[in-house]
Scaffold this active site. Sequence first.
Site: not given
Lengths: 203, 231
Positions: A47-48
């Site tokens: 998700e980064n």
Amino acid sequence: MSWTKEDMADQVIALFGKDVSVNLGIGLPTLIAERMDPAANVMIQSENGVLGVSGRPTKNTVSPTLINAGKETISIAKGASFFDSSLSFGMIRGGHIDYCVLGGMEVDAKRNLANWMIPGKKVTGMGGAMDLVNGAGSVIIMMTHFNKHGDAKLLDSCKLPLTGKDVVDLVVTDKGIFKPNGTKFEIVKLAPGVLEVDLKLPA
Amino acid sequence: MSKIYKNATEALADLKSGMSLMSGGFGLCGIAENCIDALTQMDIKDLTVISNNIGNSGRGLVKILVQHKIKKAYCSYVGGNPDLEEQMLNKEIDVELVPQGTFSERIRAAGLGIRAFYTPTGYGTLIAEGKEEKMFDRPCILEEALHADFAIIKAQKADPYGNLWFKETARNFSPLMAMAAKTTVVEVEELVELGDIKPEDVHLPGLFVQRIFLGENYKNDIEFLKLEGEA
């Protein structure tokens, strides 16, 4: 007998099948990325801001700007892409990620998950967990069956603050695979030699 | 008027006590190292800081956290940041934990003129307390845009207009914060000529950038070095 961490990871991988996209949480689930068969064509999202995570780098390829959401160095597969956090969570919230696998402190029969704080003691923050459990196609919790005090983490009702309400699809523990159905945990599969009576499942 | 500044001190000269500050980066990946170092030297306090982690393990924004310059923080994850966890449990700092997707979307919304949005994230949790709920296909809560006076951003490359190019996963929240802040200060490893970043490779148009400077002495710390074949 129980499953090892590696066995648990393999059990989760077997649930994925081929050609799917998955997001792996911090902790136990990161083991999955290292044990995945490349031929399964599973796209791992972090998700980064990366889709197409592929295990760890070598000394020659390691880069401080190439990390996963656990802030560990990673490498990427052919076909990978980078994007900002809003697009990343858009992928998640928009239902485009097929599976997410998260660690857990408690899961209950009503499909609730708690994994982000212990009031007065430990606050890690929820990170992306609240978005993931409300967005991913299927939510799998991978955790030890009992906490270090020997208490079951599969409960009738979570005691800790929730991460998500009515969101958990499957729980993979070192004792087996369990499906919360709203009123109880159905046993999908037990690890070899594990007896139901020893699991302290809520009635 | 040129957007190019000499260094962080010059680019942040009018940042004052009590202002709100967005700071890009995921953990230590892609943080504005020069700007953060400049903040440690400035006589400011009572900042509201909006940043995913507020630094980590004594590094990044922790440098100004331990100087007690931060009054309020918005972030999604404090694990790995024992200084913040301690100040939080001792109530020395007001921390609003925001789910990471909601965090990034609130920032994006601010930059793009969306006042608020409904999201299922956080429904039925502590996050939903005091917020409007509405039933769509699933129950959702109303989340509002998150603005700031300043944003400090690190990009790999900028041209003099402020067109930005980010390296690998260092992009994260930075372009969103650049859009949401009144004054966006960008530090870069490479300051290139106009046209050197091809239009189709621009990750953030320079329209959203007010100040740029060429940074120096980058540490680019790795938090957890994991190499193939190592346990």
